[in-house]
Design a protein around this motif. Structure first.
Motif, PDB file in Angstrom:
ATOM      1  N   GLU A  93      66.468   8.795 -15.354  1.00 32.84           N
ATOM      2  CA  GLU A  93      65.656   7.713 -14.788  1.00 32.84           C
ATOM      3  C   GLU A  93      66.163   6.359 -15.285  1.00 32.84           C
ATOM      4  N   TRP A  94      66.599   5.585 -14.334  1.00 28.24           N
ATOM      5  CA  TRP A  94      67.168   4.243 -14.577  1.00 28.24           C
ATOM      6  C   TRP A  94      66.179   3.381 -15.383  1.00 28.24           C
ATOM      7  N   ALA A  95      64.904   3.461 -15.012  1.00 26.30           N
ATOM      8  CA  ALA A  95      63.895   2.618 -15.672  1.00 26.30           C
ATOM      9  C   ALA A  95      63.719   2.983 -17.144  1.00 26.30           C
ATOM     10  N   ARG A  96      64.061   4.207 -17.507  1.00 24.95           N
ATOM     11  CA  ARG A  96      63.970   4.592 -18.920  1.00 24.95           C
ATOM     12  C   ARG A  96      65.178   4.091 -19.697  1.00 24.95           C
ATOM     13  N   VAL A  97      66.350   4.248 -19.071  1.00 22.13           N
ATOM     14  CA  VAL A  97      67.588   3.948 -19.783  1.00 22.13           C
ATOM     15  C   VAL A  97      67.800   2.440 -19.912  1.00 22.13           C
ATOM     16  N   LEU A  98      67.433   1.706 -18.871  1.00 18.10           N
ATOM     17  CA  LEU A  98      67.582   0.230 -18.895  1.00 18.10           C
ATOM     18  C   LEU A  98      66.249  -0.412 -18.532  1.00 18.10           C
ATOM     19  N   PRO A  99      65.289  -0.334 -19.460  1.00 17.71           N
ATOM     20  CA  PRO A  99      63.948  -0.808 -19.118  1.00 17.71           C
ATOM     21  C   PRO A  99      63.867  -2.323 -18.953  1.00 17.71           C
ATOM     22  N   THR A 134      64.305   6.259  -7.517  1.00 13.75           N
ATOM     23  CA  THR A 134      63.610   5.281  -8.364  1.00 13.75           C
ATOM     24  C   THR A 134      64.582   4.318  -9.043  1.00 13.75           C
ATOM     25  N   HIS A 135      64.071   3.118  -9.317  1.00 19.17           N
ATOM     26  CA  HIS A 135      64.840   2.140 -10.103  1.00 19.17           C
ATOM     27  C   HIS A 135      63.831   1.282 -10.868  1.00 19.17           C
ATOM     28  N   PRO A 136      64.314   0.494 -11.827  1.00 20.04           N
ATOM     29  CA  PRO A 136      63.364  -0.299 -12.624  1.00 20.04           C
ATOM     30  C   PRO A 136      62.598  -1.293 -11.752  1.00 20.04           C
TER      31      PRO A 136
END
Ligand code: FCB
Length: 497
Positions: A93-99, A134-136
């Motif tokens: 999940e992009w939002a987790r890795v680059l919040p 999904t994305h941030p």
């Protein structure tokens, strides 16, 4: 429809077919996606993704704990291993890795490394998706309309790939490019929920395809032996599925830019020639789509972005697909429309569209579809990356299906359909069932796809796993029996129990 015998084509070197046995390297797996199982998004202090606003507005059910996979991945991985699977599909999940604000979240990245290691320790080959719808949130709901979206994705992909490539050889770059574009801008079912945005759909699809190419190049730079794909959901209307794959394949066919539209028109004809003659609704959809198509339009059309062609030209690779990923639910485009007020399990549906994921099972159709895909791209092996059946649980009550299908039968007959394609010489190299466990289906917990059900009224952090599926059937046991039987060379496991 041409028969499989007629469509069979040369197969990749080393492939053994028609022997009636499971190919040695065939992978059996289950497919999942981060936002649908991890839990822990969009609450205070939690990573926020592009579903945040809809959750806050009450437009969808909050994702909440989902299945608690982030905190307890062992449970799911143990269950997958217990099925006899040798692969597990998950997404990062992009939002987790680059919040945002804090750069890379190293702890989150390490956790993904640990999850992947957990797969390997259990004999599960990880199949990792970089982008699963999904994305941030910070990148905006309209990220895929922004010119910088592919470059942003590439930067994210570099972070993930540098951490996971030592352990991960099998990758999906962008999940269902076609569904992401269509659901977001044509059907309005994904945030920001704009419907009938034809120009926007074309822009989003173009950017998503660029992202795939950048993802492919990034993965192969880190790991030359990687096997990389993207996985459209199967759809009969050419521009909604096959055309996107053809664009990715054009360079490996030696198609020059000036010849591209002519080639696409030819491919469109070839695609339809292999499908059954369309009914009235399907014919209308095909005509309308071809008129408005961004490539080889049959009508007058506004110019559409073609940035993917630049991305393909700039790639060091002639072909940016190593296998063809197939998601198979119901490819018939016309069947997705229904008269308002049509019956569904659990009530009538007022909309002119079929309820999401209310797909009629059609295993014979899967065999044919795989044959057609192989005929259109001989030399590419195929993965069935998603295939599964939905029933619904509403207010704690499980609704069966109007057509009487249950999941054990679905599993058995769809795996048999894949084996029939293999027997006919189609080089299918893996099957991932969607899904291991009931999960968050894009705004709702009502649709259930799990081999294992989840009792959401019991247990904590996402509910209690059930031994049966949501319909009370032993779907997991059936998948286990089928996998074990096929590995032992026993085809009788595919016969009705
Ligand atoms: C596919 C999605 C997957 C899941 C299934 C039912 O389109 O890739 O996340 O929702 O449908």
């Amino acid at each position: 429809m041409a028969t499989l015998g007629e469509t069979a084509q040369p197969v990749p070197p080393g492939w053994r077919s028609g022997s009636g046995t499971l190919p040695d390297h065939f992978l059996f797996g289950v497919a999942t996606a981060g936002f649908q199982v991890e839990g822990g998004f969009n609450g205070p202090g939690q990573p926020a993704n592009n579903w945040l606003a809809w959750e806050q507005l009450g437009r969808v059910t909050p994702s909440g704990d989902a299945v608690g996979f982030w905190d307890r991945p062992e449970e799911a991985l143990d269950r997958a291993a217990a099925l006899g699977c040798d692969s597990f599909r998950l997404s990062v999940e992009w939002a987790r890795v680059l919040p945002g604000g804090r750069g890379v979240d190293r702890a989150a990245l390490d956790r993904y490394v640990a999850i992947v290691d957990g797969c390997l320790q259990r004999g599960l080959t990880p199949l990792v998706t970089l982008h699963h719808f999904t994305h941030p949130d910070r990148l905006g709901q309209d990220l895929w309309l922004r010119p910088d979206a592919p470059a942003r994705f590439a930067a994210y992909a570099r972070v993930v790939v540098s951490a996971l490539a030592p352990s991960v050889r099998h990758w999906v770059t962008v999940n269902e490019v076609n569904v992401m574009g269509l659901m977001t801008y044509l059907l309005g079912a994904f945030p920001p929920g704009r419907a009938l945005g034809l120009a926007e759909t074309a822009i989003a699809l173009d950017n998503l395809l660029c992202a795939h190419v950048f993802g492919y190049d990034t993965i192969h730079a880190a790991r030359p032996d990687a096997v990389v794909t993207t996985n459209n959901t199967s759809l009969t209307v050419y521009e909604c599925d096959r055309m996107l794959i053809d664009l990715l394949l054009a360079r490996s066919h030696g198609v020059e830019r000036g010849d591209l539209d002519g080639w696409i028109a030819e491919r469109r004809r070839g695609h339809y020639a292999l499908l059954p003659a369309p009914g009235t609704g399907e014919a209308l959809l095909r005509r309308a789509s071809a008129r408005l198509a961004p490539y080889a339009p049959t009508g007058r059309t506004r110019s559409s972005p073609r940035r993917v062609l630049d991305a393909l030209d700039a790639s060091p690779h002639d072909r940016t697909l190593d296998v063809l990923g197939i998601d198979y639910y119901d490819p018939s485009s016309a069947r997705h429309f229904r008269l308002p007020g049509h019956r569904t399990s659990g009530g009538r549906n007022p909309s002119p569209a079929r309820e999401l994921w209310d797909d009629p099972p059609d295993p014979a159709g899967l065999t044919r579809w795989l044959g057609v895909q192989h005929a259109l791209a001989p030399g590419l092996a195929l993965w069935v990356v998603e295939n599964g059946m939905c029933n619904r649980v509403r207010d704690g009550r499980s609704f069966g299906r109007l057509d009487g299908w249950d999941r054990p039968r679905y599993v058995r007959e769809n795996v048999a359909a894949v084996m029939a394609a293999v027997d006919a010489g189609v080089p299918v190299e893996g099957y991932w069932h969607w899904s291991l466990v009931d999960n968050y289906e894009w705004g709702s917990y009502e649709p259930r796809f799990g081999l294992h059900g989840i009792d959401r009224s019991r247990g904590s952090g996402g509910g209690r796993w059930m031994e049966t599926d949501a319909m009370g059937r032993d779907a997991a046991g059936e998948y286990r029996r089928v996998i074990a039987g096929l590995r032992a060379g026993d085809r009788t496991v595919l016969e009705p129990g």
